[in-house]
Write a protein that holds these residues in place. Structure first.
Motif, short mmCIF file in Angstrom:
data_model
loop_
_atom_site.label_atom_id
_atom_site.label_comp_id
_atom_site.label_asym_id
_atom_site.label_seq_id
_atom_site.Cartn_x
_atom_site.Cartn_y
_atom_site.Cartn_z
N ALA A 1 16.90 -19.26 1.86
CA ALA A 1 15.97 -20.01 1.02
C ALA A 1 14.53 -19.56 1.26
CB ALA A 1 16.11 -21.51 1.27
N GLY A 2 14.18 -19.42 2.52
CA GLY A 2 12.83 -18.95 2.85
C GLY A 2 12.58 -17.53 2.38
N GLN A 3 13.63 -16.70 2.43
CA GLN A 3 13.48 -15.33 1.97
C GLN A 3 13.22 -15.27 0.47
OE1 GLN A 3 17.16 -13.86 3.80
NE2 GLN A 3 15.90 -12.29 4.78
N LEU A 4 13.77 -16.20 -0.27
CA LEU A 4 13.48 -16.25 -1.71
C LEU A 4 12.00 -16.56 -1.95
CD1 LEU A 4 16.67 -18.04 -3.03
CD2 LEU A 4 16.02 -15.66 -3.38
N VAL A 5 11.46 -17.47 -1.15
CA VAL A 5 10.03 -17.78 -1.24
C VAL A 5 9.21 -16.55 -0.88
CG1 VAL A 5 8.16 -19.21 -0.31
CG2 VAL A 5 10.38 -20.25 -0.82
N VAL A 6 9.60 -15.86 0.19
CA VAL A 6 8.90 -14.65 0.62
C VAL A 6 8.98 -13.57 -0.47
CG1 VAL A 6 8.90 -12.76 2.31
CG2 VAL A 6 9.14 -15.12 3.08
N PHE A 7 10.12 -13.46 -1.13
CA PHE A 7 10.26 -12.50 -2.22
C PHE A 7 9.25 -12.79 -3.33
CE2 PHE A 7 11.92 -11.50 -6.44
CZ PHE A 7 12.06 -10.12 -6.34
N VAL A 8 9.14 -14.05 -3.72
CA VAL A 8 8.19 -14.42 -4.78
C VAL A 8 6.76 -14.12 -4.35
CG1 VAL A 8 7.25 -16.38 -6.08
CG2 VAL A 8 9.73 -16.12 -5.84
N LEU A 9 6.43 -14.43 -3.09
CA LEU A 9 5.09 -14.10 -2.59
C LEU A 9 4.87 -12.58 -2.61
CD1 LEU A 9 4.61 -16.51 0.43
CD2 LEU A 9 3.29 -16.46 -1.68
N GLY A 10 5.89 -11.82 -2.22
CA GLY A 10 5.79 -10.36 -2.25
C GLY A 10 5.50 -9.86 -3.65
N MET A 11 6.14 -10.45 -4.65
CA MET A 11 5.88 -10.07 -6.04
C MET A 11 4.44 -10.39 -6.42
SD MET A 11 8.43 -8.56 -7.50
CE MET A 11 7.97 -8.71 -9.22
N TRP B 1 7.35 -2.64 -12.23
CA TRP B 1 8.24 -3.77 -11.96
C TRP B 1 9.36 -3.41 -11.01
CZ3 TRP B 1 6.60 -8.38 -12.71
CH2 TRP B 1 5.64 -8.62 -13.68
N GLY B 2 9.99 -2.26 -11.19
CA GLY B 2 11.06 -1.86 -10.29
C GLY B 2 10.57 -1.63 -8.87
N GLY B 3 9.38 -1.01 -8.75
CA GLY B 3 8.79 -0.80 -7.43
C GLY B 3 8.43 -2.11 -6.75
N ALA B 4 7.83 -3.02 -7.53
CA ALA B 4 7.44 -4.32 -6.98
C ALA B 4 8.66 -5.13 -6.56
CB ALA B 4 6.61 -5.10 -8.00
N VAL B 5 9.70 -5.13 -7.39
CA VAL B 5 10.92 -5.89 -7.06
C VAL B 5 11.59 -5.31 -5.81
CG1 VAL B 5 13.29 -6.37 -7.84
CG2 VAL B 5 11.36 -6.77 -9.37
N THR B 6 11.71 -4.00 -5.75
CA THR B 6 12.37 -3.36 -4.60
C THR B 6 11.59 -3.59 -3.32
OG1 THR B 6 13.27 -1.67 -6.08
CG2 THR B 6 13.29 -1.18 -3.72
N ARG C 1 -2.11 -6.28 -6.04
CA ARG C 1 -2.47 -4.89 -5.73
C ARG C 1 -2.51 -4.03 -6.99
NH1 ARG C 1 -0.96 -0.50 -6.77
NH2 ARG C 1 1.21 -1.05 -6.57
N ALA C 2 -1.53 -4.23 -7.84
CA ALA C 2 -1.46 -3.41 -9.06
C ALA C 2 -2.63 -3.70 -10.00
CB ALA C 2 -0.13 -3.66 -9.78
N THR C 3 -3.01 -4.95 -10.14
CA THR C 3 -4.09 -5.29 -11.06
C THR C 3 -5.47 -4.98 -10.50
OG1 THR C 3 -4.09 -7.60 -10.32
CG2 THR C 3 -2.77 -7.07 -12.26
N SER C 4 -5.59 -5.04 -9.18
CA SER C 4 -6.90 -4.78 -8.57
C SER C 4 -7.09 -3.33 -8.17
CB SER C 4 -7.09 -5.66 -7.33
OG SER C 4 -6.25 -5.22 -6.28
N GLY C 5 -5.98 -2.63 -7.94
CA GLY C 5 -6.05 -1.26 -7.45
C GLY C 5 -6.31 -1.18 -5.96
N SER C 6 -6.24 -2.31 -5.27
CA SER C 6 -6.54 -2.36 -3.84
C SER C 6 -5.59 -3.33 -3.14
CB SER C 6 -7.99 -2.84 -3.64
OG SER C 6 -8.25 -3.09 -2.27
N GLY D 1 0.79 -1.21 0.00
CA GLY D 1 0.00 0.00 0.00
C GLY D 1 0.83 1.27 0.00
N ILE D 2 1.94 1.27 0.73
CA ILE D 2 2.77 2.47 0.83
C ILE D 2 4.05 2.33 0.00
CG2 ILE D 2 4.12 3.94 2.38
CD1 ILE D 2 2.07 3.29 4.58
N LEU D 3 4.88 1.35 0.36
CA LEU D 3 6.22 1.26 -0.24
C LEU D 3 6.17 0.97 -1.74
CD1 LEU D 3 9.24 1.42 0.19
CD2 LEU D 3 9.21 -1.01 0.81
N SER D 4 5.52 -0.10 -2.13
CA SER D 4 5.48 -0.46 -3.55
C SER D 4 4.82 0.63 -4.38
CB SER D 4 4.74 -1.79 -3.73
OG SER D 4 4.86 -2.24 -5.06
N ARG D 5 3.71 1.14 -3.90
CA ARG D 5 3.00 2.20 -4.63
C ARG D 5 3.87 3.45 -4.77
NH1 ARG D 5 -3.29 2.63 -3.00
NH2 ARG D 5 -3.66 0.78 -4.23
#
Length: 146
Positions: free
Chosen positions: A102-112, A82-87, A118-123, A68-72
């Protein structure tokens, strides 16, 4: 309109696939040791409290802050979607140190996945629901296995 059931299923499918590839390389099981106090709370008498904190509060706070705040905010810069979502997803993964690399890589993918929801729904709310389901399933799995 987006079919949220299919999107949620896709997020879990991606998580399972990434976990299957990455987690066998996780090594020493340090995640279970790091989360042991939380797992014990859930197993003993605080399952409802652990569920409330992990599944509900954690999902709402993390989606609000990271998507809601950081990625947006980052998407509004030269980084774009893409740059905002990756960061934001990378920072989200780093915050989850207890899961190891290893777990952080999974969390990164979930974050993406949550960022794209959020980007596709606007919410942030579809991501909140999916995030809460993910945390609830993980909590139940940890209490059964540990």
């Amino acid at each position: 309109p987006i079919d949220w059931i299919r999107v949620t299923a896709m997020v879990f499918g991606v998580k399972i696939a990434v976990s299957a590839v990455i987690l066998p390389f996780a090594g020493d099981g340090s995640t279970a040791k790091d989360l042991k106090p939380f797992i014990e709370l859930a197993k003993d008498n605080g399952l409802w409290l652990a569920f409330l904190v992990a599944a509900v509060v954690g999902a709402v706070v993390e989606e609000f802050v990271f998507r809601g705040i950081l990625s947006r905010s980052l998407e509004a810069t030269r980084l774009g979607l893409w740059g905002g979502a990756v960061t934001a997803s990378a920072i989200f993964a780093v915050v989850h140190l207890q899961y190891g690399i290893a777990g952080q890589l999974v969390v990164f993918v979930l974050g993406m996945a949550f960022a794209l929801l959020r980007a596709t729904s606007g919410s942030i709310w579809p991501g909140v629901v999916t995030h809460a389901l993910n945390n609830a399933v993980a909590l139940v799995g940890m209490t059964v296995v540990a």
